[in-house]
Scaffold this motif. Structure first.
Motif, PDB file in Angstrom:
ATOM      1  N   ASP A  62       0.815  -1.031   0.036  1.00  0.00           N
ATOM      2  CA  ASP A  62      -0.146  -0.043   0.063  1.00  0.00           C
ATOM      3  C   ASP A  62       0.947   1.084   0.055  1.00  0.00           C
ATOM      4  OD1 ASP A  62      -2.086  -1.847   0.314  1.00  0.00           O
ATOM      5  OD2 ASP A  62      -2.637  -1.225   2.277  1.00  0.00           O
ATOM      6  N   ALA A  63       0.332   2.059  -0.738  1.00  0.00           N
ATOM      7  CA  ALA A  63       1.203   3.446  -0.613  1.00  0.00           C
ATOM      8  C   ALA A  63       2.556   3.341  -0.943  1.00  0.00           C
ATOM      9  CB  ALA A  63       0.821   4.325   0.545  1.00  0.00           C
ATOM     10  N   ALA A  64       3.088   2.671  -2.073  1.00  0.00           N
ATOM     11  CA  ALA A  64       4.447   2.408  -2.430  1.00  0.00           C
ATOM     12  C   ALA A  64       5.054   3.264  -3.279  1.00  0.00           C
ATOM     13  CB  ALA A  64       4.654   1.185  -2.856  1.00  0.00           C
ATOM     14  N   PHE A  65       4.117   4.145  -4.214  1.00  0.00           N
ATOM     15  CA  PHE A  65       4.853   4.944  -5.269  1.00  0.00           C
ATOM     16  C   PHE A  65       4.201   6.453  -4.946  1.00  0.00           C
ATOM     17  CE2 PHE A  65       4.433   0.620  -7.024  1.00  0.00           C
ATOM     18  CZ  PHE A  65       5.674   0.455  -7.129  1.00  0.00           C
ATOM     19  N   ASP A  66       5.115   7.455  -5.466  1.00  0.00           N
ATOM     20  CA  ASP A  66       4.988   8.776  -5.480  1.00  0.00           C
ATOM     21  C   ASP A  66       4.386   8.971  -6.872  1.00  0.00           C
ATOM     22  OD1 ASP A  66       6.301   9.605  -3.251  1.00  0.00           O
ATOM     23  OD2 ASP A  66       8.223   9.073  -4.287  1.00  0.00           O
ATOM     24  N   LEU A  67       4.646   8.354  -7.788  1.00  0.00           N
ATOM     25  CA  LEU A  67       4.342   8.433  -9.075  1.00  0.00           C
ATOM     26  C   LEU A  67       4.109   7.266  -9.936  1.00  0.00           C
ATOM     27  CD1 LEU A  67       3.934  10.278 -11.742  1.00  0.00           C
ATOM     28  CD2 LEU A  67       6.435   9.977 -12.290  1.00  0.00           C
ATOM     29  N   ILE A  68       3.029   7.333 -10.597  1.00  0.00           N
ATOM     30  CA  ILE A  68       2.573   5.937 -11.400  1.00  0.00           C
ATOM     31  C   ILE A  68       2.144   6.466 -12.786  1.00  0.00           C
ATOM     32  CG2 ILE A  68       1.142   4.164 -11.555  1.00  0.00           C
ATOM     33  CD1 ILE A  68       0.720   4.000  -8.609  1.00  0.00           C
ATOM     34  N   TYR A  69       2.833   6.009 -13.668  1.00  0.00           N
ATOM     35  CA  TYR A  69       2.248   6.287 -15.197  1.00  0.00           C
ATOM     36  C   TYR A  69       1.781   5.107 -15.915  1.00  0.00           C
ATOM     37  CZ  TYR A  69       7.219   5.120 -16.349  1.00  0.00           C
ATOM     38  OH  TYR A  69       8.351   4.470 -16.660  1.00  0.00           O
ATOM     39  N   VAL A  70       0.578   5.429 -16.523  1.00  0.00           N
ATOM     40  CA  VAL A  70      -0.271   4.303 -17.104  1.00  0.00           C
ATOM     41  C   VAL A  70      -0.317   4.601 -18.928  1.00  0.00           C
ATOM     42  CG1 VAL A  70      -2.224   3.027 -17.047  1.00  0.00           C
ATOM     43  CG2 VAL A  70      -1.338   3.921 -14.981  1.00  0.00           C
ATOM     44  N   ILE A  71       0.595   4.240 -19.528  1.00  0.00           N
ATOM     45  CA  ILE A  71       0.444   4.627 -20.821  1.00  0.00           C
ATOM     46  C   ILE A  71      -0.092   3.827 -21.704  1.00  0.00           C
ATOM     47  CG2 ILE A  71       1.926   5.203 -22.714  1.00  0.00           C
ATOM     48  CD1 ILE A  71       3.870   6.375 -20.806  1.00  0.00           C
ATOM     49  N   SER A  72      -1.308   3.784 -22.355  1.00  0.00           N
ATOM     50  CA  SER A  72      -2.010   3.187 -23.433  1.00  0.00           C
ATOM     51  C   SER A  72      -2.467   1.758 -22.776  1.00  0.00           C
ATOM     52  CB  SER A  72      -1.257   2.940 -24.490  1.00  0.00           C
ATOM     53  OG  SER A  72      -2.007   2.573 -25.648  1.00  0.00           O
ATOM     54  N   LEU A  73      -2.920   1.900 -21.509  1.00  0.00           N
ATOM     55  CA  LEU A  73      -3.710   0.832 -20.932  1.00  0.00           C
ATOM     56  C   LEU A  73      -5.156   1.154 -20.774  1.00  0.00           C
ATOM     57  CD1 LEU A  73      -1.234  -0.802 -18.366  1.00  0.00           C
ATOM     58  CD2 LEU A  73      -1.999  -1.721 -20.444  1.00  0.00           C
ATOM     59  N   GLY A  97       0.446  11.497  -4.145  1.00  0.00           N
ATOM     60  CA  GLY A  97       1.181  10.992  -5.417  1.00  0.00           C
ATOM     61  C   GLY A  97       0.410  11.217  -6.387  1.00  0.00           C
ATOM     62  N   LEU A  98       1.221  11.085  -7.695  1.00  0.00           N
ATOM     63  CA  LEU A  98       0.334  11.223  -8.766  1.00  0.00           C
ATOM     64  C   LEU A  98       0.456  10.092  -9.773  1.00  0.00           C
ATOM     65  CD1 LEU A  98       2.075  14.782  -9.980  1.00  0.00           C
ATOM     66  CD2 LEU A  98       0.160  14.478  -8.923  1.00  0.00           C
ATOM     67  N   VAL A  99      -0.702  10.021 -10.561  1.00  0.00           N
ATOM     68  CA  VAL A  99      -1.000   9.020 -11.430  1.00  0.00           C
ATOM     69  C   VAL A  99      -1.251   9.725 -12.889  1.00  0.00           C
ATOM     70  CG1 VAL A  99      -2.307   6.951 -12.485  1.00  0.00           C
ATOM     71  CG2 VAL A  99      -1.973   7.346  -9.803  1.00  0.00           C
ATOM     72  N   LEU A 100      -0.556   9.497 -13.885  1.00  0.00           N
ATOM     73  CA  LEU A 100      -0.523   9.960 -15.337  1.00  0.00           C
ATOM     74  C   LEU A 100      -1.130   8.830 -16.085  1.00  0.00           C
ATOM     75  CD1 LEU A 100       2.987  11.651 -15.485  1.00  0.00           C
ATOM     76  CD2 LEU A 100       1.067  12.772 -14.702  1.00  0.00           C
ATOM     77  N   ALA A 101      -2.235   8.963 -16.785  1.00  0.00           N
ATOM     78  CA  ALA A 101      -2.746   7.872 -17.429  1.00  0.00           C
ATOM     79  C   ALA A 101      -3.300   8.584 -18.667  1.00  0.00           C
ATOM     80  CB  ALA A 101      -3.999   7.263 -16.560  1.00  0.00           C
ATOM     81  N   THR A 102      -3.361   7.855 -19.646  1.00  0.00           N
ATOM     82  CA  THR A 102      -4.012   8.095 -21.100  1.00  0.00           C
ATOM     83  C   THR A 102      -5.273   7.412 -21.351  1.00  0.00           C
ATOM     84  OG1 THR A 102      -2.499   6.554 -22.299  1.00  0.00           O
ATOM     85  CG2 THR A 102      -1.488   8.702 -21.812  1.00  0.00           C
TER      86      THR A 102
END
Length: 178
Positions: A62-73, A97-102
């Motif tokens: 749980d709560a492991a990441f400051d930033l996660i990006y999810v490109i083309s999922l 934390g941030l999540v960048l998703a497309t």
């Protein structure tokens, strides 16, 4: 960012580009493609790579990441998978934390699926079976900005929605964990 996850990393091309530019960050990648993860483990040894199942959970705390990006999922998930993975991303993202998703948003509907514009305007989401194999990688989802704001916004604070924000093709959604 100190801890970064590439969710759906494939062959690690984004980590390979980002990691040298952020030497103090710890990178991890995950994907359902075991062959791609094996390649990443051999060729990108500074990052941690895991094979994940098609359904949550991930192998991270749980709560492991400051930033996660999810490109083309999210461009390939049906509604049920999107809901499940959004919940899982909330779990593994640190507060603030941030999540960048497309997503395939309104800016690409006319380019790729003009027959979908009516239903998309009515409901805001469409899932197209482009390949009969059943693999999510070969299916396509489209969604309106309003739909994204409603569904993603239930779990995250939406900082920005950028039409054609990734490579002038997919819309980028920038999310913050409350």
């Amino acid at each position: 960012f100190r801890s970064v996850l590439d969710f759906g990393c494939g062959c690690g091309r984004t980590i390979a580009w980002l990691q040298p530019r952020a030497p103090d960050a710890s990178f991890a990648g995950c994907d359902v493609d075991a062959e791609a993860i094996a390649w990443c483990r051999t060729h990108l040894p500074e990052a941690r790579f895991d094979v994940n199942a098609p359904e949550p959970p991930l192998y991270h705390q749980d709560a492991a990441f400051d930033l996660i990006y999810v490109i083309s999922l999210f461009t390939h998930f049906d509604e049920r998978a999107q809901e499940a993975w959004l919940d899982e991303l909330v779990r593994v993202t640190k507060p603030g934390g941030l999540v960048l998703a497309t997503v395939h948003g309104e800016s690409v509907w006319a380019d790729y699926a003009p027959e979908l514009v009516g239903p998309l305007k009515t409901y805001g989401f469409a899932y197209i079976f482009s390949d009969r194999s059943g693999s999510p990688s070969f299916q396509t989802s489209y969604q309106s900005e309003l739909y994204v704001r409603e569904r993603f916004g239930k779990r995250f604070r939406i900082l920005a929605y950028v039409p054609r924000g990734l490579n002038r093709h997919q819309d980028m959604v920038i999310l913050e964990k409350r």
